[in-house]
Design a protein around this motif. Structure first.
Motif, PDB file in Angstrom:
ATOM      1  N   ILE A  32     103.814  50.667  76.617  1.00 16.73           N
ATOM      2  CA  ILE A  32     102.758  51.665  76.787  1.00 16.73           C
ATOM      3  C   ILE A  32     103.047  52.773  75.785  1.00 16.73           C
ATOM      4  CG2 ILE A  32     101.688  53.314  78.354  1.00 16.73           C
ATOM      5  CD1 ILE A  32     102.632  51.408  80.657  1.00 16.73           C
ATOM      6  N   VAL A  33     102.152  52.952  74.817  1.00 12.30           N
ATOM      7  CA  VAL A  33     102.386  53.920  73.746  1.00 12.30           C
ATOM      8  C   VAL A  33     101.498  55.156  73.868  1.00 12.30           C
ATOM      9  CG1 VAL A  33     103.304  52.201  72.153  1.00 12.30           C
ATOM     10  CG2 VAL A  33     100.853  52.710  72.131  1.00 12.30           C
ATOM     11  N   ALA A  34     100.592  55.149  74.831  1.00 19.51           N
ATOM     12  CA  ALA A  34      99.785  56.333  75.161  1.00 19.51           C
ATOM     13  C   ALA A  34      99.226  56.110  76.557  1.00 19.51           C
ATOM     14  CB  ALA A  34      98.649  56.538  74.167  1.00 19.51           C
ATOM     15  N   MET A  35      99.128  57.203  77.329  1.00 18.47           N
ATOM     16  CA  MET A  35      98.596  57.083  78.682  1.00 18.47           C
ATOM     17  C   MET A  35      98.124  58.446  79.153  1.00 18.47           C
ATOM     18  SD  MET A  35     100.322  55.442  82.124  1.00 18.47           S
ATOM     19  CE  MET A  35     101.826  56.353  81.972  1.00 18.47           C
ATOM     20  N   LYS A  36      96.972  58.446  79.852  1.00 16.66           N
ATOM     21  CA  LYS A  36      96.490  59.672  80.462  1.00 16.66           C
ATOM     22  C   LYS A  36      95.508  59.361  81.576  1.00 16.66           C
ATOM     23  CE  LYS A  36      93.250  60.439  76.642  1.00 16.66           C
ATOM     24  NZ  LYS A  36      92.818  61.431  75.661  1.00 16.66           N
ATOM     25  N   MET A  37      95.437  60.299  82.526  1.00 13.55           N
ATOM     26  CA  MET A  37      94.459  60.217  83.589  1.00 13.55           C
ATOM     27  C   MET A  37      93.299  61.125  83.203  1.00 13.55           C
ATOM     28  SD  MET A  37      94.844  61.075  87.638  1.00 13.55           S
ATOM     29  CE  MET A  37      95.434  59.478  88.174  1.00 13.55           C
ATOM     30  N   LEU A  38      92.081  60.654  83.419  1.00 14.83           N
ATOM     31  CA  LEU A  38      90.904  61.449  83.081  1.00 14.83           C
ATOM     32  C   LEU A  38      89.728  61.020  83.926  1.00 14.83           C
ATOM     33  CD1 LEU A  38      88.958  60.057  80.161  1.00 14.83           C
ATOM     34  CD2 LEU A  38      91.262  59.175  80.498  1.00 14.83           C
ATOM     35  N   ARG A  39      88.693  61.832  83.897  1.00 19.68           N
ATOM     36  CA  ARG A  39      87.413  61.478  84.507  1.00 19.68           C
ATOM     37  C   ARG A  39      86.509  60.989  83.389  1.00 19.68           C
ATOM     38  NH1 ARG A  39      86.625  63.284  90.132  1.00 19.68           N
ATOM     39  NH2 ARG A  39      84.712  62.092  89.875  1.00 19.68           N
ATOM     40  N   VAL A  40      85.912  59.827  83.568  1.00 17.95           N
ATOM     41  CA  VAL A  40      84.935  59.315  82.609  1.00 17.95           C
ATOM     42  C   VAL A  40      83.623  60.057  82.859  1.00 17.95           C
ATOM     43  CG1 VAL A  40      83.626  57.300  81.838  1.00 17.95           C
ATOM     44  CG2 VAL A  40      86.044  57.069  82.440  1.00 17.95           C
ATOM     45  N   THR A  41      83.107  60.676  81.828  1.00 17.78           N
ATOM     46  CA  THR A  41      81.824  61.374  81.926  1.00 17.78           C
ATOM     47  C   THR A  41      80.698  60.369  81.711  1.00 17.78           C
ATOM     48  OG1 THR A  41      81.762  61.820  79.561  1.00 17.78           O
ATOM     49  CG2 THR A  41      82.851  63.493  80.969  1.00 17.78           C
ATOM     50  N   PRO A  42      79.481  60.705  82.117  1.00 22.24           N
ATOM     51  CA  PRO A  42      78.359  59.802  81.818  1.00 22.24           C
ATOM     52  C   PRO A  42      78.233  59.514  80.318  1.00 22.24           C
ATOM     53  CG  PRO A  42      77.712  61.336  83.514  1.00 22.24           C
ATOM     54  CD  PRO A  42      79.073  61.786  83.020  1.00 22.24           C
ATOM     55  N   ASP A  43      78.491  60.524  79.473  1.00 16.07           N
ATOM     56  CA  ASP A  43      78.406  60.319  78.027  1.00 16.07           C
ATOM     57  C   ASP A  43      79.467  59.316  77.544  1.00 16.07           C
ATOM     58  OD1 ASP A  43      77.372  60.967  75.341  1.00 16.07           O
ATOM     59  OD2 ASP A  43      79.363  61.865  75.059  1.00 16.07           O
ATOM     60  N   LEU A  44      80.704  59.467  78.012  1.00 20.53           N
ATOM     61  CA  LEU A  44      81.764  58.536  77.629  1.00 20.53           C
ATOM     62  C   LEU A  44      81.446  57.134  78.154  1.00 20.53           C
ATOM     63  CD1 LEU A  44      84.480  57.815  76.366  1.00 20.53           C
ATOM     64  CD2 LEU A  44      85.603  58.743  78.405  1.00 20.53           C
ATOM     65  N   ALA A  45      80.921  57.037  79.351  1.00 19.39           N
ATOM     66  CA  ALA A  45      80.539  55.733  79.907  1.00 19.39           C
ATOM     67  C   ALA A  45      79.501  55.056  79.013  1.00 19.39           C
ATOM     68  CB  ALA A  45      80.006  55.891  81.327  1.00 19.39           C
ATOM     69  N   LYS A  46      78.522  55.813  78.563  1.00 18.00           N
ATOM     70  CA  LYS A  46      77.478  55.252  77.692  1.00 18.00           C
ATOM     71  C   LYS A  46      78.062  54.779  76.363  1.00 18.00           C
ATOM     72  CE  LYS A  46      73.454  57.700  79.556  1.00 18.00           C
ATOM     73  NZ  LYS A  46      74.087  58.143  80.794  1.00 18.00           N
ATOM     74  N   GLN A  47      79.037  55.503  75.831  1.00 18.59           N
ATOM     75  CA  GLN A  47      79.681  55.075  74.591  1.00 18.59           C
ATOM     76  C   GLN A  47      80.519  53.821  74.821  1.00 18.59           C
ATOM     77  OE1 GLN A  47      81.537  58.294  72.168  1.00 18.59           O
ATOM     78  NE2 GLN A  47      80.753  59.618  73.792  1.00 18.59           N
ATOM     79  N   HIS A  48      81.294  53.830  75.896  1.00 15.38           N
ATOM     80  CA  HIS A  48      82.181  52.702  76.169  1.00 15.38           C
ATOM     81  C   HIS A  48      81.385  51.430  76.458  1.00 15.38           C
ATOM     82  CE1 HIS A  48      86.040  50.943  77.685  1.00 15.38           C
ATOM     83  NE2 HIS A  48      85.154  50.100  78.170  1.00 15.38           N
ATOM     84  N   TYR A  49      80.354  51.555  77.256  1.00 12.47           N
ATOM     85  CA  TYR A  49      79.555  50.391  77.671  1.00 12.47           C
ATOM     86  C   TYR A  49      78.223  50.347  76.929  1.00 12.47           C
ATOM     87  CZ  TYR A  49      82.896  50.044  81.524  1.00 12.47           C
ATOM     88  OH  TYR A  49      84.042  49.912  82.274  1.00 12.47           O
ATOM     89  N   ALA A  50      78.212  50.719  75.655  1.00 16.42           N
ATOM     90  CA  ALA A  50      76.972  50.824  74.863  1.00 16.42           C
ATOM     91  C   ALA A  50      76.134  49.550  74.909  1.00 16.42           C
ATOM     92  CB  ALA A  50      77.303  51.192  73.419  1.00 16.42           C
ATOM     93  N   GLU A  51      76.777  48.395  74.896  1.00 19.88           N
ATOM     94  CA  GLU A  51      76.037  47.137  74.881  1.00 19.88           C
ATOM     95  C   GLU A  51      75.340  46.834  76.215  1.00 19.88           C
ATOM     96  OE1 GLU A  51      80.259  46.088  76.144  1.00 19.88           O
ATOM     97  OE2 GLU A  51      79.320  47.470  74.741  1.00 19.88           O
ATOM     98  N   HIS A  52      75.682  47.604  77.254  1.00 23.45           N
ATOM     99  CA  HIS A  52      75.106  47.370  78.581  1.00 23.45           C
ATOM    100  C   HIS A  52      74.117  48.440  79.036  1.00 23.45           C
ATOM    101  CE1 HIS A  52      77.888  44.113  79.027  1.00 23.45           C
ATOM    102  NE2 HIS A  52      78.942  44.895  79.013  1.00 23.45           N
ATOM    103  N   VAL A  53      73.971  49.522  78.276  1.00 20.17           N
ATOM    104  CA  VAL A  53      73.181  50.671  78.720  1.00 20.17           C
ATOM    105  C   VAL A  53      71.757  50.298  79.118  1.00 20.17           C
ATOM    106  CG1 VAL A  53      72.202  52.889  77.972  1.00 20.17           C
ATOM    107  CG2 VAL A  53      74.595  52.365  77.505  1.00 20.17           C
ATOM    108  N   GLU A  54      71.156  49.377  78.428  1.00 27.80           N
ATOM    109  CA  GLU A  54      69.767  49.005  78.719  1.00 27.80           C
ATOM    110  C   GLU A  54      69.645  47.905  79.774  1.00 27.80           C
ATOM    111  OE1 GLU A  54      67.243  50.795  77.605  1.00 27.80           O
ATOM    112  OE2 GLU A  54      68.695  52.035  76.524  1.00 27.80           O
ATOM    113  N   LYS A  55      70.744  47.401  80.264  1.00 24.01           N
ATOM    114  CA  LYS A  55      70.698  46.312  81.239  1.00 24.01           C
ATOM    115  C   LYS A  55      70.472  46.868  82.649  1.00 24.01           C
ATOM    116  CE  LYS A  55      73.392  43.289  78.327  1.00 24.01           C
ATOM    117  NZ  LYS A  55      74.664  42.675  78.053  1.00 24.01           N
ATOM    118  N   PRO A  56      69.863  46.085  83.523  1.00 28.53           N
ATOM    119  CA  PRO A  56      69.525  46.580  84.860  1.00 28.53           C
ATOM    120  C   PRO A  56      70.728  47.016  85.701  1.00 28.53           C
ATOM    121  CG  PRO A  56      68.674  44.330  84.526  1.00 28.53           C
ATOM    122  CD  PRO A  56      69.388  44.730  83.279  1.00 28.53           C
ATOM    123  N   PHE A  57      71.895  46.439  85.459  1.00 24.16           N
ATOM    124  CA  PHE A  57      73.070  46.781  86.254  1.00 24.16           C
ATOM    125  C   PHE A  57      73.791  48.033  85.756  1.00 24.16           C
ATOM    126  CE2 PHE A  57      74.605  43.791  83.016  1.00 24.16           C
ATOM    127  CZ  PHE A  57      75.696  44.468  82.491  1.00 24.16           C
TER     128      PHE A  57
END
Length: 152
Positions: A32-57
């Motif tokens: 483990i070369v980096a680690m942190k606890m954080l809250r995922v914001t809606p904006d970060l979620a949209k960036q991370h899951y960009a390929e799914h943003v338009e999907k119904p789920f």
């Protein structure tokens, strides 16, 4: 050597599985070369899951990933991307083999505890979302000679 992103999702954090899950990666000989606890914001979620943003789920996915803190980790090792994904098991905890993280701790398709990058390009993109260059603590462990041969 490869580097991959692993997220311990809200269900892992809420169920207090952080230590048990981290210990599996360490026991495997991964670093483990980096680690942190954080809250995922809606904006970060949209960036991370960009390929799914338009999907119904997507709305339920965003609601879940932003519902509680996560632990983000950068993990290094030989063939780390495929090794970590094998350790996680099938996406659905209902179908994951015993001995895998999801097989041992999850009984849900969505509440599946962990995310890991699925390839080198995804790993680079995802690591850049969660970590800055100065947050990586690159080092060679004194245990390395006991974890792999010099020519690996």
């Amino acid at each position: 050597m490869q580097r991959t992103l692993v997220l311990l999702k809200p269900d892992a954090v809420e169920r207090r599985l952080i230590g048990q899950l981290i210990s599996r990666f360490e026991a495997k000989g991964l670093s483990i070369v980096a680690m942190k606890m954080l809250r995922v914001t809606p904006d970060l979620a949209k960036q991370h899951y960009a390929e799914h943003v338009e999907k119904p789920f997507y709305p339920s996915l965003e609601s879940f990933i932003t519902s509680a803190p996560i632990v983000a980790m950068a993990i290094d090792g030989l063939e780390a991307i495929s090794v970590v994904r094998e350790m996680l098991g099938a996406t659905s905890g209902l179908k994951a083999a015993a001995g895998t993280i999801r097989g041992d701790f999850s009984s849900s398709r969505q509440m599946n505890l962990v995310h890991a990058s699925d390839g080198p390009e995804a790993a680079k993109r995802e690591l850049d979302l969660y970590f800055t260059a100065d947050e990586f603590c690159d080092h060679t462990s004194v245990l390395t000679p006991f974890l792999r041969a010099d020519d690996e």
